[in-house]
Design an enzyme around this catalytic site. Structure first.
Site, PDB file in Angstrom:
ATOM      1  N   ASP A  60       0.835  -1.190   0.000  1.00 19.69           N
ATOM      2  CA  ASP A  60       0.000   0.000   0.000  1.00 19.69           C
ATOM      3  C   ASP A  60       0.881   1.256   0.000  1.00 19.69           C
ATOM      4  OD1 ASP A  60      -2.678   1.275   0.419  1.00 19.69           O
ATOM      5  OD2 ASP A  60      -1.721   1.936   2.283  1.00 19.69           O
TER       6      ASP A  60
ATOM      7  N   GLU B  97       1.756  -0.355  -5.073  1.00 14.90           N
ATOM      8  CA  GLU B  97       0.872   0.762  -5.384  1.00 14.90           C
ATOM      9  C   GLU B  97       1.813   1.955  -5.507  1.00 14.90           C
ATOM     10  OE1 GLU B  97      -3.316   2.625  -3.794  1.00 14.90           O
ATOM     11  OE2 GLU B  97      -1.755   2.290  -2.311  1.00 14.90           O
TER      12      GLU B  97
END
Length: 684
Positions: free
Chosen positions: A338, A375
């Site tokens: 993330d 990401e």
């Protein structure tokens, strides 16, 4: 019962079980004193015994350590770290707060109160307790990671709790929303055809980490114990049993041929900013674990109040040790990182060309068999297509945005959409990576579901309690003529067609496709594009939709099989690359074969896939225009006629057909309805 203590050792960090007892070790550079507290398994409020560590005997360099005889698996414990409480110079030491061991393999949250951790005073009785866990005690029965190549992977982003929490799941009440509940639904995943699940965060998080006490942290992007599986997804109250339930789930998924990828959060924690709770890192060594500016305020590249100082030597070790643990002891197959761009920042927050932690993850031999997916952005930098290394794959956010815009009819998108379909060589080609390192998706947890993408022009996040200010404002969505639910049959038909259009391009693009949980049955969040705090039916998988939307479920299943069985989508080199096996070629066109229309006003695209080593060609025609058009098609080869296997404008079961059942196409053209996709094959 009274335990006897010895000096102990600085390594390994955390709680390590031996036959005679347990060694405890924790890092704290500027602590003046450290205490280890043990708790009874039945009474979590009062310490059973407190050990004050003597720096002359229980400290080696910056590591405090103690060996406690007779302590074994299941023992509850916590740390208290004493030192200066001076936020103005970056210190948050508070000996009144019981702290989670950063290396805790399990925690107990029975008495936890977040407000007690936020405000002054002793919170020992109301704090999270760490749990001693022994390694190597689980029977994996020969389980091994599956090592599916990206080229043969279909990823399904899934929320462990939301997958079975709805009463319609048919799962026993005690198992709904748990690791064991997910096991019961593995046959559904197998029938769908996916072979990798990407689990939204399962590192222990704080469910109370939300701005409104009436809401719940549902997504879990606020970790507080990075090694511990989230207790809220366990059906047992036994913290060690929760670990084994997670392992049971992994083992069962592997037996079904399904990989387990974890969405891991190493960019921030649930301790928030200066007004956040003191749970662990903040009072252990705030200036090491978090990025601070020149005024000792928290740098906030995550948008959540703090940013983990990932390239500090101690934090790098924590991250590497954590990843290795999830691979070695929990048998996961990979990780999605993330806000991974935060990991490319140095200790002052500056982006650097060769971030140590990213290269250490890439080059770690323990992690060599795993998928690592970035990401590739944070709140201030966007690194898509520029992420470091040779091993990293990337969530292709440009694929999502550009395919959405093309299919809803935005101008100037045709050539851009062609690049996305071809694994985005404009973004990733210079990295010389396998094109399947582009993780293609049209929806994910963050944003509209696919059903809502074609049903709403605007977000409807009123239930989040922030006056609809939260969530993305620009979703590139189109409601097809009415906002939200409608009885208008024309709008309904248009929406169904658009759902199938998105799925068709996703599964017939080069790259690794990722589906969002429930898109295959048109799961809706009623226009909420930021359901992070909605642990209720708004977010959960409604299993009644499996029957209600069985037509789109069938369509998705058939598309997945087409992707997995078609060699063009297993290539490990870009189409048109001289390195491609046998020379796979993708020839783009428009309504005229081999003549693409890249003009600003174009809304049509076609592409032909061919390879001398394969027995057939595939021809895809996309009409994103609002009127019907006639597309010219290539001449059949070798006397074999074209067959139509997909037409998103017709109803099930004729919308997608097997090669054997597909109708033959006569003539040199095909009528393609407005806003629809038609796919042909020849050479059968």
């Amino acid at each position: 019962m009274s335990y006897h203590a010895q000096t102990g050792r600085s390594a390994p960090l955390g709680a390590t079980v031996y036959p005679e007892g347990t060694n405890f070790s924790i890092f704290s550079k500027y602590a003046s004193a450290v205490e280890l507290l043990l708790f009874d398994a039945k009474d979590h409020s009062t310490p059973l015994q407190i050990f004050r560590l003597d720096p002359d005997n229980h400290k080696t360099f910056y590591y405090w350590h103690i060996f406690v005889e007779g302590v074994h698996e299941g023992q509850l414990y916590g740390w208290k770290i004493y030192g200066p409480y001076a936020p103005e110079i970056g210190y948050y030491f508070d000996g009144n707060k019981l702290l989670i061991d950063p290396y805790a393999r399990a925690v107990v949250m029975d008495t936890y109160e977040r407000e007690a951790a936020r405000h002054p005073g002793d919170n020992t009785a109301k704090a999270i307790k760490s749990v001693v866990v022994a390694n190597g005690s689980y029977d994996w029965e020969g389980d091994r990671p599956l090592n599916h190549p990206y080229s043969h992977s279909i990823i399904y982003e899934l929320h462990v709790g939301g997958f079975t929490k709805h009463e319609s799941s048919g799962v026993d009440d005690k198992l709904r929303g748990t690791y064991r509940g997910l096991i019961e639904k593995i046959p559904y995943l197998q029938a769908l055809g996916i072979n990798s699940v990407e689990l939204m965060p399962v590192q222990q998080f704080d469910p109370a980490d939300v701005p409104d006490s009436n809401l719940t942290n549902y997504w879990g992007y606020s970790p507080i114990a990075l090694f511990a599986p989230h207790t809220g997804y366990a059906s047992t109250d036994d913290p060690v049993g929760a670990i084994n339930e997670f392992r049971d789930m992994v083992k069962a998924l592997h037996r079904a041929g399904i990989e387990v990828i974890l969405d891991v959060v190493f960019n921030h924690t649930g301790e928030g900013g200066a007004d956040g709770p003191i749970l662990s890192f903040k009072s252990i060594e705030n200036r090491a674990y978090y990025m601070l500016d020149e005024h000792y305020h928290y740098r906030n590249y995550s948008g959540t109040g703090n940013t983990l100082n990932a390239n500090h030597s101690v934090v790098r070790r924590l991250i590497r040790d954590c990843l290795r643990y999830w691979v070695d002891e929990m048998h996961v197959d990979g990780f999605r990182f993330d806000l991974a761009s935060i990991l490319s920042r140095d200790e002052a927050g500056r982006p650097v060309q060769n971030p140590p932690i990213l290269w250490e993850i890439e080059s770690d031999p323990v992690l060599a068999p795993t998928k690592i997916i970035a990401e590739a952005w944070d709140v201030q930098q966007y690194q898509l297509g520029n992420f470091v290394g040779d091993k990293w794959a990337e969530w292709n956010g440009a694929y999502r945005d550009d395919i959405r815009r093309f299919l809803k009819g935005d101008q100037g998108m045709t050539q851009i959409a062609a690049n996305r379909i071809n694994a985005s060589p404009d973004l990733f080609g210079k990295l010389l990576r396998d094109p399947n390192r582009s993780i293609n998706f049209v929806t994910c947890h963050d944003g509209f579901t696919l059903n809502d993408q074609v049903s709403y022009n605007q977000k409807h996040n009123w239930a989040n309690g922030e006056d609809n200010r939260d969530g993305h404002n620009d979703n590139h969505s189109w409601n097809c003529g009415a906002e939200g639910p409608t009885k208008d049959l024309v709008v309904q038909q248009r929406r169904m067609r658009q759902v199938k259009n998105h799925l068709t391009l996703l599964l017939l693009s080069q790259g690794t496709p990722m589906l969002l949980m429930g898109d295959e049955v048109r799961r809706t969040q009623r226009g909420n594009n930021n359901a992070y705090c909605q642990d209720n039916e708004l977010s959960w998988f409604d299993w009644g939709a499996v029957e209600e939307h069985k037509d789109i479920l069938r369509f998705t299943r058939e598309l997945i099989q087409l992707n997995l069985k078609t060699p063009y989508f297993q290539e490990q080199f870009y189409w048109n690359s001289p390195k491609a096996l046998g020379g796979s070629r993708c020839q783009f066109g428009g309504v005229r074969n081999n003549h693409p229309d890249w003009s600003h006003h174009s809304h049509t695209l076609s592409y032909t896939l061919k390879n001398r080593g394969y027995p057939y060609r595939m021809h895809v025609m996309v009409n994103a225009y609002w009127e019907h058009l006639n597309f010219q098609i290539p001449k059949p080869k070798g006397g074999q006629p074209w067959k139509r296997i997909i037409n998103t404008a017709v109803e099930s079961p004729n919308d997608i057909l097997s090669f054997e059942d597909a109708p033959v196409i006569r003539g040199g053209g095909v009528y393609v309805n407005a806003r629809s996709v038609v796919v042909l094959v020849d050479g059968q």
